[in-house]
Write a protein that holds these residues in place. Structure first.
Motif, mmCIF file in Angstrom:
data_model
loop_
_atom_site.group_PDB
_atom_site.id
_atom_site.type_symbol
_atom_site.label_atom_id
_atom_site.label_comp_id
_atom_site.label_asym_id
_atom_site.label_seq_id
_atom_site.Cartn_x
_atom_site.Cartn_y
_atom_site.Cartn_z
ATOM 1 N N ARG A 248 0.824 -1.207 0.000
ATOM 2 C CA ARG A 248 0.000 0.000 0.000
ATOM 3 C C ARG A 248 0.861 1.262 0.000
ATOM 4 N NH1 ARG A 248 -5.572 -0.176 0.766
ATOM 5 N NH2 ARG A 248 -5.295 2.008 0.184
ATOM 6 N N LEU B 208 2.115 1.789 -3.477
ATOM 7 C CA LEU B 208 1.058 2.320 -4.335
ATOM 8 C C LEU B 208 0.872 3.824 -4.107
ATOM 9 C CD1 LEU B 208 -1.619 -0.524 -4.028
ATOM 10 C CD2 LEU B 208 -0.153 -0.036 -6.000
ATOM 11 N N GLN B 209 0.915 4.222 -2.846
ATOM 12 C CA GLN B 209 0.745 5.635 -2.524
ATOM 13 C C GLN B 209 1.886 6.485 -3.074
ATOM 14 O OE1 GLN B 209 0.255 5.983 1.733
ATOM 15 N NE2 GLN B 209 -1.435 4.527 1.771
ATOM 16 N N ALA C 144 6.358 0.602 -8.039
ATOM 17 C CA ALA C 144 5.832 -0.708 -8.435
ATOM 18 C C ALA C 144 6.947 -1.744 -8.315
ATOM 19 C CB ALA C 144 5.301 -0.659 -9.863
ATOM 20 N N LEU D 73 -7.962 -3.626 -2.122
ATOM 21 C CA LEU D 73 -7.199 -3.412 -3.348
ATOM 22 C C LEU D 73 -8.112 -3.408 -4.573
ATOM 23 C CD1 LEU D 73 -4.070 -5.644 -2.640
ATOM 24 C CD2 LEU D 73 -4.121 -3.140 -2.761
ATOM 25 N N ALA E 291 -6.586 -1.722 -7.869
ATOM 26 C CA ALA E 291 -5.160 -2.041 -7.801
ATOM 27 C C ALA E 291 -4.834 -3.490 -8.136
ATOM 28 C CB ALA E 291 -4.619 -1.708 -6.406
ATOM 29 N N PRO F 244 -0.895 -7.342 -8.574
ATOM 30 C CA PRO F 244 -1.129 -5.892 -8.654
ATOM 31 C C PRO F 244 -1.233 -5.434 -10.098
ATOM 32 C CG PRO F 244 0.595 -6.391 -7.055
ATOM 33 C CD PRO F 244 0.307 -7.662 -7.787
ATOM 34 N N LYS G 235 -0.214 -2.859 -11.450
ATOM 35 C CA LYS G 235 1.018 -2.229 -11.917
ATOM 36 C C LYS G 235 2.246 -3.121 -11.692
ATOM 37 C CE LYS G 235 -0.618 2.534 -11.391
ATOM 38 N NZ LYS G 235 -0.361 3.866 -10.784
#
Length: 351
Positions: free
Chosen positions: A94, A97-98, A102, A118, A123, A277, A279
């Motif tokens: 997380r 992601l913020q 990646a 997610l 995500a 994920p 990404k």
């Protein structure tokens, strides 16, 4: 013949010659390796050349064995494994992601809440691994959009030190007896999805009064449920609550002084989940690894390490099966909310 197939034949032909010179490869193993060489997804993953796993399901030994088997079957893909408590790997993802980073290709945790969150923020990537058809029927198609799947089947039980406990507790309620005060080790639902699942089940069965009384037993609270094994083997506690059935049996088989007591009021079955994920920097390698989880090779590893297998055609260790155990699995549409509420109640009543 396609270019991929022609290259595959050249590679497998070279491997066959090497096998003959060295005394040969077992027929089944060679057939699997040959099939891997001719897999278009493997060709795409090999171009990526790397795979990063963030996993909280399974303990270190089992995850390392799965990683090594993947590398042996699919040479040319370097695998980085981060194996920590489920909440730890999820929190790391997380944060990435913020911050627009990646790194994670495959997430494996034991907390459904991670995947619903997610999915809500877009995500997770959709992917349907073909060999997931070999899963037990009850565990297929958990997400209608195919954004997460079963990656592990775990059973939470009671473990104990045989040399220090003449009569181990045989139920969850027995842990509330005075004789176990100050002698219990447990994980935390804030870090372990298996323990969070146990807390939800306990609250359903016995209400918050159980957690209040359990807190009065002054348990040693670690993070992962694997910590219960560590504490017992170190002599810090003699009984583990919310403990890992499979890992405890692995340690027992290795000659360590620890054993399992399956509660008469149900072992708690929890599903470790896995997702890719959106990404992921190496999406083809991630898909290849997801496929690999449902292979016979992985279920053979799981059986060897006393875990429930992910294929209906591979038996558990020592002939065990779900049919032989008394177990309970949380279900319902509001399970994610129950997990969050259970964690909050734990922090209030057990700490």
């Amino acid at each position: 013949m396609t270019d991929i197939s022609r290259r595959g034949l050249l590679k497998t032909g070279g491997l066959a010659g090497a096998a003959l010179l060295s005394g040969g490869i077992a027929g089944t193993g060679f057939a699997r390796l040959a099939a891997a060489q001719d897999d278009p997804l493997y060709a795409a993953a090999r171009k990526e050349g790397a795979l990063t796993l963030y996993w909280g399901s399974y303990e270190q030994q089992t995850m390392e064995a799965i990683r090594d088997a993947f590398k042996a079957k699919y040479p040319g893909i370097e695998v980085q494994l981060l194996r920590q408590a489920s909440q730890t790997v999820y929190t790391r993802l997380r944060l990435e992601l913020q911050n627009g980073v990646a790194e994670c290709d495959s997430l494996g945790t034991t907390n459904l809440l991670h995947y619903t969150e997610l999915k809500k923020i877009g995500a997770l990537a959709a992917y349907e691994p073909p060999d997931a058809a070999m899963l037990p029927t009850a565990f297929k198609g958990l997400d209608k959009d195919a954004m997460y799947h079963v990656g592990a089947i775990s059973l939470t039980s009671i473990n104990y030190a045989p040399g220090k406990v003449s009569a181990p507790p045989t139920s969850w309620t027995a842990l509330l007896e005075d004789q176990w005060k100050g002698k219990i080790t447990t994980g935390s639902p804030a870090f372990s999805g298996d323990v969070a699942s146990w807390v939800v089940a306990i609250r359903r069965k016995y209400g918050d009064d159980y957690l209040r009384r359990f807190g009065q037993q002054k348990p040693k609270v670690g993070q992962s449920n694997v910590d219960t094994v560590t504490d017992i083997l170190a002599g810090e506690r003699v009984v583990g609550s919310g403990a890992p059935f499979s890992y405890t049996l692995t340690q027992k088989a290795a000659g360590n002084p620890i054993d399992v007591s399956v509660p008469t009021d149900d072992a708690i079955l929890n599903l470790g989940l896995t997702g890719i994920p959106v990404k992921a920097p190496h999406p083809n390698a991630a898909r290849l690894f997801t496929n690999f989880l449902y292979s016979r090779e992985v279920s053979d590893i799981l059986s060897k390490n006393y875990w429930p297998t992910l294929r209906t055609d591979v038996a558990w260790a020592e002939g065990r099966s779900l049919d032989q155990l008394k177990w309970y699995r949380n279900s319902g549409d509001d399970l994610a909310a129950e997990v969050a509420e259970g964690i909050a109640k734990w922090k209030e009543l057990v700490r």
